[in-house]
Write an enzyme that holds these catalytic residues in place. Structure first.
Site, PDB file in Angstrom:
ATOM      1  N   VAL A   1      -1.541  39.521 -12.563  1.00 27.57           N
ATOM      2  CA  VAL A   1      -1.849  40.010 -11.389  1.00 27.57           C
ATOM      3  C   VAL A   1      -0.754  39.568 -10.092  1.00 27.57           C
ATOM      4  O   VAL A   1       0.093  38.701 -10.260  1.00 27.57           O
ATOM      5  CB  VAL A   1      -3.121  39.822 -11.020  1.00 27.57           C
ATOM      6  CG1 VAL A   1      -4.265  40.117 -12.153  1.00 27.57           C
ATOM      7  CG2 VAL A   1      -3.579  38.335 -10.601  1.00 27.57           C
TER       8      VAL A   1
ATOM      9  N   ASP B   1      -8.007  45.865 -16.358  1.00 31.28           N
ATOM     10  CA  ASP B   1      -7.607  46.175 -15.196  1.00 31.28           C
ATOM     11  C   ASP B   1      -9.075  46.140 -14.257  1.00 31.28           C
ATOM     12  O   ASP B   1     -10.156  46.234 -14.692  1.00 31.28           O
ATOM     13  CB  ASP B   1      -6.574  47.218 -14.940  1.00 31.28           C
ATOM     14  CG  ASP B   1      -5.878  47.100 -13.536  1.00 31.28           C
ATOM     15  OD1 ASP B   1      -6.275  47.061 -12.551  1.00 31.28           O
ATOM     16  OD2 ASP B   1      -4.607  47.266 -13.839  1.00 31.28           O
TER      17      ASP B   1
ATOM     18  N   LYS C   1      -5.606  34.782  -8.044  1.00 31.82           N
ATOM     19  CA  LYS C   1      -5.624  34.232  -9.446  1.00 31.82           C
ATOM     20  C   LYS C   1      -6.578  33.205  -9.761  1.00 31.82           C
ATOM     21  O   LYS C   1      -7.165  33.321 -10.871  1.00 31.82           O
ATOM     22  CB  LYS C   1      -4.213  33.553  -9.504  1.00 31.82           C
ATOM     23  CG  LYS C   1      -2.915  34.800  -9.759  1.00 31.82           C
ATOM     24  CD  LYS C   1      -1.593  33.762  -9.829  1.00 31.82           C
ATOM     25  CE  LYS C   1      -0.358  35.011  -9.794  1.00 31.82           C
ATOM     26  NZ  LYS C   1      -0.376  35.554 -11.226  1.00 31.82           N
TER      27      LYS C   1
ATOM     28  N   SER D   1       6.016  34.148 -11.077  1.00 31.10           N
ATOM     29  CA  SER D   1       7.221  33.998 -11.062  1.00 31.10           C
ATOM     30  C   SER D   1       7.622  32.491 -10.171  1.00 31.10           C
ATOM     31  O   SER D   1       8.780  32.171 -10.081  1.00 31.10           O
ATOM     32  CB  SER D   1       7.959  35.021 -10.408  1.00 31.10           C
ATOM     33  OG  SER D   1       7.693  35.563  -9.283  1.00 31.10           O
TER      34      SER D   1
ATOM     35  N   GLU E   1       0.819  38.041  -6.867  1.00 36.01           N
ATOM     36  CA  GLU E   1       1.347  36.573  -6.766  1.00 36.01           C
ATOM     37  C   GLU E   1       0.329  35.943  -5.341  1.00 36.01           C
ATOM     38  O   GLU E   1       0.871  35.787  -4.399  1.00 36.01           O
ATOM     39  CB  GLU E   1       2.711  36.315  -6.614  1.00 36.01           C
ATOM     40  CG  GLU E   1       3.745  36.603  -7.600  1.00 36.01           C
ATOM     41  CD  GLU E   1       3.608  35.403  -8.578  1.00 36.01           C
ATOM     42  OE1 GLU E   1       4.489  34.509  -8.512  1.00 36.01           O
ATOM     43  OE2 GLU E   1       2.486  35.194  -9.554  1.00 36.01           O
TER      44      GLU E   1
ATOM     45  N   MET F   1       4.185  44.656 -15.002  1.00 36.51           N
ATOM     46  CA  MET F   1       4.475  43.610 -15.867  1.00 36.51           C
ATOM     47  C   MET F   1       3.367  43.594 -17.006  1.00 36.51           C
ATOM     48  O   MET F   1       3.703  43.327 -18.141  1.00 36.51           O
ATOM     49  CB  MET F   1       4.329  42.205 -15.062  1.00 36.51           C
ATOM     50  CG  MET F   1       5.342  41.995 -13.944  1.00 36.51           C
ATOM     51  SD  MET F   1       6.977  41.798 -14.865  1.00 36.51           S
ATOM     52  CE  MET F   1       6.946  40.364 -15.550  1.00 36.51           C
TER      53      MET F   1
ATOM     54  N   HIS G   1       6.008  33.107 -17.970  1.00 31.46           N
ATOM     55  CA  HIS G   1       6.887  33.972 -16.981  1.00 31.46           C
ATOM     56  C   HIS G   1       7.561  34.897 -17.782  1.00 31.46           C
ATOM     57  O   HIS G   1       8.702  34.711 -18.313  1.00 31.46           O
ATOM     58  CB  HIS G   1       7.573  33.147 -15.961  1.00 31.46           C
ATOM     59  CG  HIS G   1       8.400  33.961 -15.224  1.00 31.46           C
ATOM     60  ND1 HIS G   1       9.525  33.224 -14.550  1.00 31.46           N
ATOM     61  CD2 HIS G   1       8.447  35.136 -14.603  1.00 31.46           C
ATOM     62  CE1 HIS G   1      10.132  34.115 -13.786  1.00 31.46           C
ATOM     63  NE2 HIS G   1       9.145  35.122 -13.738  1.00 31.46           N
TER      64      HIS G   1
END
Length: 716
Positions: free
Chosen positions: A404, A347, A411, A433, A406, A328, A454
């Protein structure tokens, strides 16, 4: 005074400048009156040397009046046909004038606008990105009814015309020139009339220049008519491919193909009449009503900013931070750089971020190889992406998009680590999502600047962004996210917070119902085939494999950690099936070696034999219509619940989101639009039938029952 300005110069050239009452020129009653008056005058004009059609609007001509098309009922078809015949006769009078006629195309000429241009002998266009040419009626469930099918087929031949007609291709002027749709280009709009006038002057004494190709003696359609051997061999293949693509759910492409083929066998006048009948047969269908409502009116409303705070000034994103260089994140970095935005791609290490940047490099290399980008432009875009492993490189970003895994705690940790480097008025966006934005914002020191953004995979191809408002999200943050989505050429819908928001909640019911049908003993191939028969791009089991059973299992675990035992009703059956496949058989989905399907190295796939042993029962029989309705109605019911509970802020967002985000069947016009033409009373009755046979999850939502009552009252 006519809305068509009529000016004759000293050389006998008449310039007709279309300047209709509304914001655009459109084929309505006002147009028919103005065009009729203009043709009467041109046919009586003494000393006429030529004609130029121009526009006083930014758009040359917008096409048909879609409001009036939506209003056409079966009882109105006769009157509608009369209107079509008037339009056609006027354009026929135009193209049979004994003098050369030119179109000076200063803006988009789509649909009816391009049909006017086709009725001119010469077409010159401004070579600008704002100018689009084509016949996109098929995307609205219609066919070009002003002579577009007949004239384009005669001009280009069937083989070259069909992509324009069946796909609704819109092309830039340079492409239109190469394909033979127009004759010349100008660099500046101010040069259009001069170029058109120069051509008329050069050809006013050449009678052949005033004759359309198809009216010239001995003219043959390029490539031959439908009876020629080459075309005759192509047609069965084209028909089969079209059937495979539409699955018989979209009548417009099939009718267009039929009209195009017939037009090559008929004289022009008869072909034009067949075309009119084709459009009349489509305009009253629910499919056309659905597609017009959503793909024109709703899409324009959404992209026009109906969901954006009107009192917040435009927010231009200059520097965006993308956290996570996985599938993503690397896609978000690419579309941002393509829009000219400086990107910091972060990253865990610079090396990992460099791999993420390589994704953009590969996509850009393909564009260069195909001649769609210069090597210099590729390097400029790549230079906008800075890979890093250091949070401090995010300094000054006016937007950060966190992409990153889910996981709520992960997060939160990343938010606390990187948020301090945001610009003072910067906004933090989480690409999640399913996870509620209000819960994610608990890790932020400025929850009013925290919002959900999203994206859908693959980011470079999927057109939608779902923006999610947390309980404390400010209008400024919403404006920033909305404007960024438009900046990167995406369509943004805005929804309120909940677990799964709108798209994931609704899509989840499609997957869940597919697994339930499997659990009840139906053959998995039947389930997936009927999912596609409804109009979904992929069957529920096949798409579950792509989404990943393993990821679904982990998401459920994350929800349980958040105190959510069951997200959207009783999902225990699906959880049980997924747990069985993943934990007992090691089948986590396509990217984990296989799930419901097994995948061969050549890209082919087949049902995992063990699935039949586990669930298939040959004695189970269910009506196909019930299966199709279960797969579709589960999604529609969930969409209605989202509207009822306020997760959806508007029906337009729901329809656009369901089509562009989760692949809802195009013929429905979106999950909410579907109910409008299906009928609320009929929908509630069918829901109750399904609920009685298959469970309370099919019980009609209160909003549907209420609207069914209103519908009944209106009918009475």
């Amino acid at each position: 005074m006519s809305v068509f300005q009529y000016e004759k110069d000293a050389d006998g050239i008449v310039t007709v400048t279309m300047d209709m009452t509304g914001p655009v020129n459109a084929m309505n009653a006002e147009y028919r009156d103005a065009m009729g008056e203009t043709m009467d005058r041109l046919e009586q004009e003494e000393g006429l040397a030529g004609v130029i059609f121009a526009s006083a609007k930014k758009v040359f001509f917008a096409g048909g009046d879609l409001h009036s098309l939506l209003a056409v009922t079966p009882d109105d078809v006769g009157e509608f046909m009369q209107g079509l015949e008037i339009v056609k006769s006027q354009l026929r009078r135009l193209e049979t004038l004994p003098v050369p006629v030119a179109a000076a195309i200063n803006g988009a000429a789509l649909g009816g606008g391009f049909e006017i241009c086709l009725a001119c002998n010469y077409r010159v266009a401004w070579n600008d990105r704002s100018v689009e040419l084509g016949l996109p009626e098929v995307t609205l469930g219609l066919l070009p009814g002003g002579g577009g099918v007949v004239r384009l087929t005669r001009l280009l031949g069937l083989e070259k015309a069909l992509p324009y007609l069946l796909e609704g291709k819109r092309v830039a002027p340079a492409v239109a020139l190469d394909d033979g749709l127009i004759h010349a280009l100008v660099r500046e709009p101010g040069d259009l009339l001069a170029a058109a006038r120069e051509w008329v002057l050069a050809n006013r004494d050449k009678p052949e220049s005033a004759v359309q190709p198809w009216d010239a003696k001995g003219y043959r359609i390029p490539g031959g008519d439908a009876n020629s051997p080459k075309v005759a061999q192509m047609l069965p293949v084209a028909t089969a491919m079209l059937r495979k693509k539409t699955r018989g759910l979209l009548p417009a492409p099939h009718r267009i193909l039929d009209v195009a083929v017939q037009s090559t066998r008929l004289d022009l006048e008869t072909a034009l009449r067949v075309e009119s009948r084709g459009l009349a047969s489509l305009v009253t269908t629910s499919v056309a009503k659905n597609q017009i409502s959503t793909f024109f009116f709703a899409l324009n409303k959404v992209n026009g900013g109906a969901s954006r705070p009107q009192d917040v000034p435009p927010q231009t994103t200059k520097k965006v931070g993308v956290l996570g260089a996985g599938m993503m994140g690397q896609g978000i970095a690419y579309v941002s750089a393509m829009a000219g935005i400086e990107v910091v791609l972060k990253d865990v290490s610079r090396e990992a971020a460099e791999k993420g940047k390589d994704y953009s490099r590969r996509l850009l290399d393909k564009r260069v190889d195909r001649g769609r980008m210069t090597p210099e432009k590729r390097e400029q875009v790549l230079a906008l992406i800075t890979p890093t492993g250091e949070p401090k490189d995010l300094e000054g970003c006016d937007l950060v998009v966190e992409a990153v895994f889910e996981n709520l705690s992960l997060k939160h940790e990343i938010t606390r680590e990187c948020e301090p480097y945001l610009a003072e008025d910067g906004v933090w966006g989480s690409n999640t999502s399913t996870l509620p934005i209000t819960r994610l914002a608990e890790g932020s020191r400025r929850p009013e600047h925290f919002i959900g953004i999203h994206f859908f995979s693959p980011v470079d191809r999927m057109p939608l962004v779902e923006i999610i408002m947390g309980e404390k999200t400010s209008d400024v943050a919403l404006a920033r996210a909305f404007d960024y989505a438009r900046q990167i050429r995406k369509t943004p819908i805005v929804v309120n917070d909940s677990l799964g928001f709108f798209t994931s909640r609704t899509f989840g019911t499609y997957l869940d119902e597919g697994v339930r049908l499997l659990y009840e003993g139906l053959h998995p191939s039947l389930i997936d085939n009927l999912g596609k028969a409804v109009g979904m791009p992929v069957g529920p089991l096949a798409v579950y494999d792509e989404v990943s059973l393993e990821l679904s299992r982990k998401a459920q675990a994350t929800w349980r950690d958040m105190g959510v035992e069951d997200a959207w009703g009783d999902g225990s059956i699906a959880r049980g099936v997924v747990a069985t496949l993943v934990e007992e058989h090691g089948r986590g989905g396509r990217h984990h070696g296989g799930g419901f399907y097994e995948y061969a190295e050549d890209g082919s796939k087949h049902i995992w034999p063990g699935l039949l042993d586990l669930y298939y029962r040959s004695d189970v029989c269910m009506p196909e219509q019930d299966i199709k309705d279960r797969l579709l109605f589960r999604q529609v019911i969930e969409a209605l619940k989202c509207l009822e509970s306020g997760v959806l802020r508007s029906e337009e967002d729901g329809n656009i989101g369901s089509i562009m985000g989760i692949g809802a069947p195009v013929w429905t016009g979106g999950l909410l639009q579907f109910v409008s033409t299906y009928g609320y009373g009929r929908f509630v009755s069918r829901c109750r039938e399904l609920a009685a046979a298959y469970g309370e999850r099919f019980a009609p939502p209160a909003i549907a029952v209420e609207r069914a009552g209103e519908e009944s009252a209106r009918a009475a």
